[in-house]
Design a protein around this motif. Structure first.
Motif, mmCIF file in Angstrom:
data_model
loop_
_atom_site.group_PDB
_atom_site.id
_atom_site.type_symbol
_atom_site.label_atom_id
_atom_site.label_comp_id
_atom_site.label_asym_id
_atom_site.label_seq_id
_atom_site.Cartn_x
_atom_site.Cartn_y
_atom_site.Cartn_z
ATOM 1 N N ARG A 249 37.062 -18.635 -16.374
ATOM 2 C CA ARG A 249 36.240 -19.462 -17.252
ATOM 3 C C ARG A 249 36.465 -19.155 -18.727
ATOM 4 N NH1 ARG A 249 30.215 -19.904 -14.434
ATOM 5 N NH2 ARG A 249 30.906 -20.957 -12.504
ATOM 6 N N GLN A 250 36.602 -17.878 -19.036
ATOM 7 C CA GLN A 250 36.768 -17.492 -20.435
ATOM 8 C C GLN A 250 38.115 -17.982 -20.987
ATOM 9 O OE1 GLN A 250 36.112 -13.324 -21.128
ATOM 10 N NE2 GLN A 250 36.556 -13.456 -23.311
ATOM 11 N N GLU A 251 39.175 -17.752 -20.218
ATOM 12 C CA GLU A 251 40.501 -18.206 -20.652
ATOM 13 C C GLU A 251 40.523 -19.724 -20.821
ATOM 14 O OE1 GLU A 251 43.977 -17.113 -18.518
ATOM 15 O OE2 GLU A 251 43.547 -14.966 -18.577
ATOM 16 N N PHE A 252 39.989 -20.417 -19.842
ATOM 17 C CA PHE A 252 40.071 -21.872 -19.878
ATOM 18 C C PHE A 252 39.186 -22.456 -20.970
ATOM 19 C CE2 PHE A 252 39.866 -26.218 -18.013
ATOM 20 C CZ PHE A 252 41.237 -26.426 -17.910
ATOM 21 N N ALA A 253 38.060 -21.820 -21.231
ATOM 22 C CA ALA A 253 37.190 -22.277 -22.318
ATOM 23 C C ALA A 253 37.896 -22.150 -23.665
ATOM 24 C CB ALA A 253 35.888 -21.483 -22.327
ATOM 25 N N ALA A 254 38.686 -21.073 -23.830
ATOM 26 C CA ALA A 254 39.432 -20.895 -25.080
ATOM 27 C C ALA A 254 40.478 -21.998 -25.241
ATOM 28 C CB ALA A 254 40.089 -19.518 -25.102
ATOM 29 N N LEU A 255 41.156 -22.345 -24.151
ATOM 30 C CA LEU A 255 42.138 -23.423 -24.222
ATOM 31 C C LEU A 255 41.453 -24.758 -24.503
ATOM 32 C CD1 LEU A 255 45.035 -24.448 -23.946
ATOM 33 C CD2 LEU A 255 44.629 -24.675 -21.476
ATOM 34 N N ARG A 256 40.296 -24.967 -23.909
ATOM 35 C CA ARG A 256 39.562 -26.213 -24.152
ATOM 36 C C ARG A 256 39.209 -26.351 -25.637
ATOM 37 N NH1 ARG A 256 36.977 -29.583 -20.854
ATOM 38 N NH2 ARG A 256 37.075 -28.117 -19.101
ATOM 39 N N ARG A 257 38.753 -25.248 -26.244
ATOM 40 C CA ARG A 257 38.420 -25.299 -27.674
ATOM 41 C C ARG A 257 39.665 -25.603 -28.507
ATOM 42 N NH1 ARG A 257 35.241 -20.811 -26.097
ATOM 43 N NH2 ARG A 257 36.816 -19.342 -26.871
ATOM 44 N N LEU A 258 40.791 -25.027 -28.106
ATOM 45 C CA LEU A 258 42.044 -25.273 -28.828
ATOM 46 C C LEU A 258 42.455 -26.742 -28.700
ATOM 47 C CD1 LEU A 258 44.241 -23.585 -30.400
ATOM 48 C CD2 LEU A 258 45.541 -23.632 -28.260
ATOM 49 N N ALA A 259 42.369 -27.271 -27.481
ATOM 50 C CA ALA A 259 42.757 -28.666 -27.262
ATOM 51 C C ALA A 259 41.832 -29.619 -28.009
ATOM 52 C CB ALA A 259 42.745 -28.976 -25.759
ATOM 53 N N GLU A 260 40.535 -29.328 -28.002
ATOM 54 C CA GLU A 260 39.595 -30.187 -28.712
ATOM 55 C C GLU A 260 39.823 -30.131 -30.220
ATOM 56 O OE1 GLU A 260 35.845 -28.785 -27.349
ATOM 57 O OE2 GLU A 260 35.894 -29.952 -25.467
ATOM 58 N N GLY A 261 40.122 -28.934 -30.733
ATOM 59 C CA GLY A 261 40.411 -28.809 -32.156
ATOM 60 C C GLY A 261 41.669 -29.575 -32.548
ATOM 61 N N ALA A 262 42.698 -29.505 -31.687
ATOM 62 C CA ALA A 262 43.942 -30.221 -31.965
ATOM 63 C C ALA A 262 43.737 -31.726 -31.884
ATOM 64 C CB ALA A 262 45.025 -29.779 -30.985
ATOM 65 N N ARG A 263 42.897 -32.155 -30.964
ATOM 66 C CA ARG A 263 42.612 -33.591 -30.858
ATOM 67 C C ARG A 263 41.856 -34.089 -32.079
ATOM 68 N NH1 ARG A 263 39.847 -33.417 -26.530
ATOM 69 N NH2 ARG A 263 41.619 -33.622 -25.116
ATOM 70 N N PHE A 264 40.926 -33.285 -32.556
ATOM 71 C CA PHE A 264 40.155 -33.662 -33.747
ATOM 72 C C PHE A 264 41.048 -33.691 -34.988
ATOM 73 C CE2 PHE A 264 37.568 -32.519 -37.461
ATOM 74 C CZ PHE A 264 36.606 -33.522 -37.417
ATOM 75 N N ALA A 265 41.968 -32.717 -35.085
ATOM 76 C CA ALA A 265 42.810 -32.609 -36.277
ATOM 77 C C ALA A 265 43.877 -33.690 -36.341
ATOM 78 C CB ALA A 265 43.475 -31.231 -36.325
ATOM 79 N N ALA A 266 44.458 -34.063 -35.172
ATOM 80 C CA ALA A 266 45.611 -34.976 -35.223
ATOM 81 C C ALA A 266 45.756 -35.841 -33.979
ATOM 82 C CB ALA A 266 46.888 -34.167 -35.438
ATOM 83 N N ASP A 267 44.661 -36.070 -33.260
ATOM 84 C CA ASP A 267 44.711 -36.914 -32.057
ATOM 85 C C ASP A 267 45.762 -36.418 -31.073
ATOM 86 O OD1 ASP A 267 43.761 -39.001 -30.502
ATOM 87 O OD2 ASP A 267 45.252 -40.422 -31.245
ATOM 88 N N THR A 268 45.860 -35.092 -30.943
ATOM 89 C CA THR A 268 46.881 -34.470 -30.100
ATOM 90 C C THR A 268 46.635 -34.765 -28.621
ATOM 91 O OG1 THR A 268 47.168 -32.702 -31.707
ATOM 92 C CG2 THR A 268 47.919 -32.260 -29.467
#
Length: 366
Positions: free
Chosen positions: A250-269
């Motif tokens: 859960r901890q590892e995947f939550a960190a990746l989720r935050r990264l993916a959400e941040g990238a989507r917000f920054a550049a629609d990744t």
């Protein structure tokens, strides 16, 4: 530099033709699936290639080959959403038992096998390849990434799935199209990860930049966005390699989720799942479901040369509702990725199983 293009039914046949015509020292510069469902491979060889190439020579050869490819073959328009051309007659008569054996040999789960066989049987088509291709088209989505994606692509997946080499292969495809590419890695903790990414970057004469956290990634993505006009972003793609994660932690995947959400917000990744075919179907289904919750909608299958089967990948895509994007049958950068479509998928299924009907050897010539 001697450059030749080969057309074959599948990647294995193309590689065999390259080796026969140009020798084992040939470098495959690019590969893609044409409108007829055949694999087109461009290969290069130095005139004096009578000895193994050094790393320096390999890098120079690839760079020269990419530039030669650009000069001699202008980019073609690719239409991932277009319907594939009708399947050629394969010489394999339609038979439900034959399709079932082929899917069993590929490791497809029973429910998927039965569904595809039943769908093919309703088509009243006497050719096994054509019937299976139509059944696959109706059940799965096929959506290859364009050579120059308009939004950044973030590759995600399990440890050992081949994300870094997949990023390099995607970048090579863009370089062949004659465009600049931005490469980013967030895999900064794993031993050797930076060196691996840098080695691939050198092969393509590209720099790869590192981001240690969400803020660092957002900054690099903002630079990418601000340095490229909106109308030109498809001409400067951005590919992001990420650290492997255990989706059941859960901890590892939550960190990746935050990264993916941040990238989507920054550049629609767009996150894209890189999934090794060398895995249990049940595990791959669970894995695909987890990564689809990050917003992944496409799947790139790797290590098909190791698994020799694609049934588990098909099961994962079916279970999680992911589109089949590309397939990698070799770890070598210069040999690229093959775009998936129903005909390519049907050929993979029927062309590798052992339970063949009489006359099935004609498949190799289709």
């Amino acid at each position: 530099m001697k450059l030749r293009t080969f057309i074959a039914a599948d990647m294995a046949e193309a590689i065999e033709a390259v080796r026969h015509e140009l020798g084992t020292e040939a470098i495959i510069v690019s590969s893609f699936t044409n409108d007829a469902g055949s694999i087109e491979v461009t290969a290069a060889i130095e005139p004096d290639a009578g000895r193994p190439l050094s790393l320096f020579e390999l890098e120079s050869s690839l760079e020269t080959s990419l530039r030669e490819r650009l000069r001699t073959a202008p980019p073609e328009d690719h239409h991932p959403d277009a319907e594939p051309a009708p399947a050629p007659h394969s010489g394999i008569a339609f038979d439900e038992a034959l399709l079932a054996r082929a899917l069993d040999a590929q490791g497809a789960p029973a429910d998927l096998r039965d569904g595809l066989v039943a769908a093919a049987a309703t088509l009243d088509n006497d050719d096994a390849l054509a019937a299976l291709a139509i059944a696959l088209r109706d059940r799965f989505a096929f959506d290859p990434l364009p050579a120059c994606p308009p939004a950044p692509v973030m590759l995600v997946g399990l440890p050992g799935s081949g994300k870094t080499v997949t990023m390099a292969k995607l970048a090579a495809g863009a370089v062949i199209e004659g465009v600049s590419v931005d490469l980013i890695t967030t895999d900064t903790a794993r031993a050797g990860a930076a060196q691996q990414g840098e080695a691939y970057g050198r092969l393509l004469d590209l720099d790869i930049r590192s981001a240690e956290d969400i803020d660092g990634l957002a900054l690099l993505l903002n630079e990418h966005e601000s340095g490229t006009a909106p109308a030109d972003r498809a001409a400067r793609p951005c590919f992001i390699d990420t650290a492997s994660v255990n989706p059941f932690d859960r901890q590892e995947f939550a960190a990746l989720r935050r990264l993916a959400e941040g990238a989507r917000f920054a550049a629609d990744t767009e996150p894209v799942l890189v999934l090794s075919a060398a895995g249990d179907a049940r595990l791959l289904c669970e894995t695909a479901s987890h990564f689809s919750s990050l917003g992944a909608r496409r799947l790139i299958a790797t290590q098909v040369d190791i698994s020799r089967r694609i049934g588990a990948v098909l099961a994962a895509a079916d279970h999680a509702g992911l589109a089949l994007s590309h397939i990698s049958v070799t770890p070598y950068l210069a040999r690229g990725l093959a775009a998936m479509n129903p005909l390519v998928c049907a050929r993979l299924i029927l062309g590798t199983h052992e339970a063949r009907a009489d006359g099935a050897d004609a498949m190799a010539a289709s």
